[in-house]
Enzyme design. Sequence first.
Site, short mmCIF file in Angstrom:
data_model
loop_
_atom_site.label_atom_id
_atom_site.label_comp_id
_atom_site.label_asym_id
_atom_site.label_seq_id
_atom_site.Cartn_x
_atom_site.Cartn_y
_atom_site.Cartn_z
N CYS A 158 38.37 -35.42 -30.72
CA CYS A 158 37.78 -35.96 -29.25
C CYS A 158 38.67 -37.19 -29.06
CB CYS A 158 36.42 -36.47 -29.43
SG CYS A 158 35.34 -35.03 -29.91
C1 BEZ Z 1 36.66 -34.12 -33.93
O1 BEZ Z 1 36.63 -34.51 -32.63
O2 BEZ Z 1 37.59 -34.27 -34.60
C2 BEZ Z 1 35.40 -33.22 -34.46
C3 BEZ Z 1 34.39 -33.59 -34.08
C4 BEZ Z 1 33.26 -32.46 -34.38
C5 BEZ Z 1 33.46 -31.49 -35.52
C6 BEZ Z 1 34.91 -31.62 -35.80
C7 BEZ Z 1 36.10 -32.52 -35.33
#
Ligand code: BEZ
Length: 212
Positions: free
Chosen positions: A45
């Site tokens: 994210c």
């Molecule tokens: C991420 O944004 O890195 C992420 C968020 C939730 C689950 C897996 C990865």
Amino acid sequence: MTLHLGDEAPNFQASTTHGSINFHNFLGDSWGLLLSHPADYTPVCTTELGRTAQLSSEFKKRNVKAIAVSVDGIEDHHQWVKDINEVKETDVDFPLIADQDRLVSTLYDMIHPNASGTQTVRSVFIIDPQKKIRLTLTYPASTGRNFNEILRVIDSLQLTDNYKVDTPADWNPGEDVIISNAISTEDAVEQFPKGVNEVKPYLRYTPQPNTK
Ligand code: BEZ
């Protein structure tokens, strides 16, 4: 709520890093890009929000306003935005919705319980100035979005709204486009002075009409 292409994008009032926002008023006459993010302080994210910010001038050029949503709170959003700006050397200039009550996530069907009961998937909604949903994409939490594809679809939508053309597989701006099947080849020759290449009676190409 399942949303389909052509549906009106549901309106909502939400708390964001830019204050309280009425979604439709926020969009005004612009196109909208609504992105959901599973959680704050997560690596994928962080790269996505940073990339959205880095593409700010590309979105502005296309009259698109970005807005992101995650189910975390406003204080976390503000702190996380500082991290994103630092890590991606950018300036997150779009609002981040604090959707702790999951109003927006539920309205836009961003929580897929069999993937995760608590976090959103990575949804993409492209909304036109009439507030109609024009594209939906759903990525799993583990896969960061392809922002070149998002820009490409916006370019295709804005082109095909203005000319009687469609864009072929893997099209990129500047490449030949397909003449709409609603136009006869005879009319196409008149309407597309750059030329008509008839590969099949139902597959006619022309250079992109709005480029020099
Ligand atoms: C991420 O944004 O890195 C992420 C968020 C939730 C689950 C897996 C990865």
